[in-house]
Design a protein around this motif. Structure first.
Motif, PDB file in Angstrom:
ATOM      1  N   TYR A 218      32.738 -33.873 -29.803  1.00  0.00           N
ATOM      2  CA  TYR A 218      32.393 -33.941 -31.226  1.00  0.00           C
ATOM      3  C   TYR A 218      31.368 -32.872 -31.586  1.00  0.00           C
ATOM      4  CZ  TYR A 218      34.787 -38.414 -32.054  1.00  0.00           C
ATOM      5  OH  TYR A 218      35.717 -39.397 -32.215  1.00  0.00           O
ATOM      6  N   GLU A 219      30.365 -32.726 -30.716  1.00  0.00           N
ATOM      7  CA  GLU A 219      29.323 -31.744 -31.005  1.00  0.00           C
ATOM      8  C   GLU A 219      29.887 -30.328 -31.015  1.00  0.00           C
ATOM      9  OE1 GLU A 219      26.320 -32.442 -28.110  1.00  0.00           O
ATOM     10  OE2 GLU A 219      25.310 -33.994 -29.291  1.00  0.00           O
ATOM     11  N   ARG A 220      30.796 -30.041 -30.123  1.00  0.00           N
ATOM     12  CA  ARG A 220      31.390 -28.703 -30.093  1.00  0.00           C
ATOM     13  C   ARG A 220      32.248 -28.454 -31.342  1.00  0.00           C
ATOM     14  NH1 ARG A 220      31.559 -29.515 -24.401  1.00  0.00           N
ATOM     15  NH2 ARG A 220      33.615 -30.527 -24.542  1.00  0.00           N
TER      16      ARG A 220
ATOM     17  N   ALA B  24      23.127 -29.542 -38.274  1.00  0.00           N
ATOM     18  CA  ALA B  24      21.713 -29.877 -38.184  1.00  0.00           C
ATOM     19  C   ALA B  24      21.522 -31.394 -38.128  1.00  0.00           C
ATOM     20  CB  ALA B  24      20.967 -29.290 -39.383  1.00  0.00           C
ATOM     21  N   ARG B  25      22.379 -32.121 -38.927  1.00  0.00           N
ATOM     22  CA  ARG B  25      22.257 -33.594 -38.939  1.00  0.00           C
ATOM     23  C   ARG B  25      22.640 -34.187 -37.583  1.00  0.00           C
ATOM     24  NH1 ARG B  25      19.527 -37.802 -40.109  1.00  0.00           N
ATOM     25  NH2 ARG B  25      20.769 -39.706 -40.441  1.00  0.00           N
ATOM     26  N   VAL B  26      23.676 -33.631 -37.004  1.00  0.00           N
ATOM     27  CA  VAL B  26      24.105 -34.113 -35.680  1.00  0.00           C
ATOM     28  C   VAL B  26      23.026 -33.836 -34.632  1.00  0.00           C
ATOM     29  CG1 VAL B  26      25.760 -33.718 -33.814  1.00  0.00           C
ATOM     30  CG2 VAL B  26      26.569 -33.951 -36.170  1.00  0.00           C
ATOM     31  N   ALA B  27      22.424 -32.674 -34.688  1.00  0.00           N
ATOM     32  CA  ALA B  27      21.368 -32.353 -33.729  1.00  0.00           C
ATOM     33  C   ALA B  27      20.178 -33.275 -33.904  1.00  0.00           C
ATOM     34  CB  ALA B  27      20.932 -30.900 -33.898  1.00  0.00           C
ATOM     35  N   GLN B  28      19.894 -33.639 -35.235  1.00  0.00           N
ATOM     36  CA  GLN B  28      18.790 -34.553 -35.496  1.00  0.00           C
ATOM     37  C   GLN B  28      19.065 -35.940 -34.899  1.00  0.00           C
ATOM     38  OE1 GLN B  28      18.039 -35.099 -39.682  1.00  0.00           O
ATOM     39  NE2 GLN B  28      16.100 -36.206 -39.323  1.00  0.00           N
TER      40      GLN B  28
ATOM     41  N   GLY C 283      16.994 -37.832 -31.953  1.00  0.00           N
ATOM     42  CA  GLY C 283      16.380 -39.129 -32.201  1.00  0.00           C
ATOM     43  C   GLY C 283      16.822 -40.183 -31.184  1.00  0.00           C
ATOM     44  N   ALA C 284      18.050 -40.126 -30.778  1.00  0.00           N
ATOM     45  CA  ALA C 284      18.560 -41.097 -29.800  1.00  0.00           C
ATOM     46  C   ALA C 284      18.239 -40.684 -28.360  1.00  0.00           C
ATOM     47  CB  ALA C 284      20.077 -41.229 -29.966  1.00  0.00           C
ATOM     48  N   ASP C 285      17.674 -39.500 -28.192  1.00  0.00           N
ATOM     49  CA  ASP C 285      17.391 -38.986 -26.832  1.00  0.00           C
ATOM     50  C   ASP C 285      18.637 -39.099 -25.965  1.00  0.00           C
ATOM     51  OD1 ASP C 285      16.098 -37.855 -24.746  1.00  0.00           O
ATOM     52  OD2 ASP C 285      14.619 -39.461 -24.440  1.00  0.00           O
ATOM     53  N   LEU C 286      19.708 -38.514 -26.490  1.00  0.00           N
ATOM     54  CA  LEU C 286      21.013 -38.659 -25.850  1.00  0.00           C
ATOM     55  C   LEU C 286      21.041 -38.071 -24.441  1.00  0.00           C
ATOM     56  CD1 LEU C 286      23.770 -39.812 -26.585  1.00  0.00           C
ATOM     57  CD2 LEU C 286      24.477 -37.545 -27.346  1.00  0.00           C
TER      58      LEU C 286
END
Length: 461
Positions: free
Chosen positions: A246-248, A261-265, A269-272
């Motif tokens: 999904y990120e790619r 940017a929202r996905v990175a945020q 936040g979740a410390d994935l």
């Protein structure tokens, strides 16, 4: 001819029978026949015989040998009744002629007890002994000897009168009864030991059945939890793979930087990244824990060998490892276990019983270590025998206890801390296998038990 006064009755006290004194005084002026004369004389009618002859006859035919001695240290005989010839095989005159006759014929093992207390005759007035007396053919008879001191009217010792009675039959019966009693005590001890072993066997069987039930109940949930953990590990891997994809895809979208940017945020936040690493670690640790549970359950099953009633071929190293797993909680806080296993062939045995021996020795080794020490297990093979050595660096066993450690109920532990049956049962189990168990110990240095077992025990063959 001899005088009746030779009996020494003239010194009787007033407390003695007055009728006997009267009879003695009545016959003091008479001489009586010797033993030979009595033996050859025709028996006279009772009413025609003189009282003195009658008394001589009674003394010579009483079961007891009547004798008199001087009241001094050597106790030289002054009179012996004629029945000594029939009972002991000695002529009375020979016994009287030898001043040391009595002392010289008492059994050497019995003499010290008599000699050490004989002087009490003069203070107590009488004594009684039971001892062995050598007769004419060289054998010994058990005699009961009752001695009594006779004093004159002024209280001075006059002579000692004794009565020797043959009690050999009674002593033989007593010895026979004592032997039977000891045999019965030994049998009772064996029955008690067999009873204790039976109770222990029943306890081990109960533990085995309990272990089988627990193993069955634990294995079911462990099985599906293990399976679920495996599936979960796969699902987690898949989910993280989807997130990465999904990120790619989002990063490749044209003209939509705010989405990236929202996905990175959200990711930050979740410390994935941490979750991804930690989930894998948690799943791996859970899988390791499940494997340990499975190993413990399997060790419990191997240790108990539920339903085992016949001899079977077993791997003793496997039994040692299973037992170590069972008693690990007893050992891990007290000692480090060092294993030096040699090459062992499989042995025909009752594996659960040998595991019980291993458990007893390992637990004892742990209890012998006060603070922190080492338990060493060594194994090896020599010809048709295998050996297992379990040693510790504990307090050691005092020499006075080494010969007793295999006795049932013997324990040096405080009351309530041990039954004293562990080593006794272990000894019985090893003996049943045709083997032997040896112990070497040094106080303050430690103890080493060595079990030696044949590859094929005689009982199994």
């Amino acid at each position: 001819m001899s005088r009746f006064a030779g009996f020494g009755f003239s010194g009787l006290k007033d407390s003695d029978s007055t009728s006997v004194k009267a009879t003695v005084m009545q016959f003091e002026e008479f001489e009586f026949f010797s033993s030979d004369e009595v033996a050859v004389a025709a028996p006279a009618p009772r009413e025609a015989a003189s009282p003195l002859v009658r008394l001589q006859y009674l003394v010579d035919n009483t079961p007891a040998i009547i004798y008199c001695t001087v009241p001094s240290g050597d106790f030289k005989m002054t009179f012996v009744s004629n029945n000594a010839l029939n009972v002991l095989g000695y002529r009375p005159e020979d016994m009287v002629a030898d001043p040391n006759f009595w002392f010289d014929h008492i059994h050497p093992d019995d003499a010290p007890n008599i000699f050490s207390s004989l002087a009490l005759v003069f203070t107590e007035g009488q004594r009684a002994y039971e001892y062995r007396f050598r007769i004419a053919d060289g054998s010994y008879l058990w005699m009961h000897d009752a001695l009594r001191l006779i004093r004159d009217e002024q209280g001075a010792p006059l002579e000692v009168i004794g009565a020797l009675t043959d009690i050999t039959i009674r002593k033989t019966m007593e010895e026979s009864l004592q032997a039977k009693g000891e045999e019965q005590q030994l049998l009772i001890g064996k029955l008690q030991e067999a009873h204790d072993q039976l109770l222990q066997s029943e306890k081990m069987a109960s533990i085995g059945q309990l272990a089988a039930g627990i193993a069955h109940e634990i294995n079911n949930p462990v099985g599906f939890v293990n399976s679920n953990m495996g599936s979960l590990q796969g699902y987690v891997t898949t989910l993280f793979g989807v997130i990465d994809e999904y990120e790619r895809v989002i990063a490749a979208l044209p003209g939509q930087p705010e989405v990236g940017a929202r996905v990175a945020q959200i990711r930050e936040g979740a410390d994935l990244a941490f979750l991804k690493d930690d989930v894998n670690d948690l799943v791996k640790e859970s899988m390791d824990g499940l494997k340990r549970v499975k190993d413990i359950v399997q060790s419990l099953k191997d240790f108990s060998h539920v339903g085992e009633t016949e001899w079977q071929i077993a791997d003793l190293h496997h039994g040692l490892d299973s037992t170590l797993n069972i008693v690990s909680n007893e050992i891990k806080y007290k000692a480090t276990v060092e294993k030096h296993y040699g090459v062992l062939p499989q042995v025909k045995c009752l594996a659960s019983q040998l595991n019980q021996v291993f458990m007893n020795l390992l637990v004892n080794a742990s209890h012998a270590i006060k603070e922190r020490g080492t338990i060493t297990i060594r194994t090896g093979c020599a010809e048709d025998w295998v050996w297992i050595e379990i040693g510790d660096t504990g307090a050691g066993i005092p020499p006075e206890n080494l010969n007793r450690i295999f006795e049932p109920f013997f324990t040096t532990k405080p009351v309530g801390s041990g039954t004293g049956l562990g080593l006794s049962l272990s000894y019985g189990i090893v003996t049943k296998h045709g083997g032997k168990i040896e112990v070497a110990s040094e106080v303050g240095q430690g103890t080493r038990f060595t079990i030696r077992l044949p590859l094929v025990p005689p009982a199994a063959a």
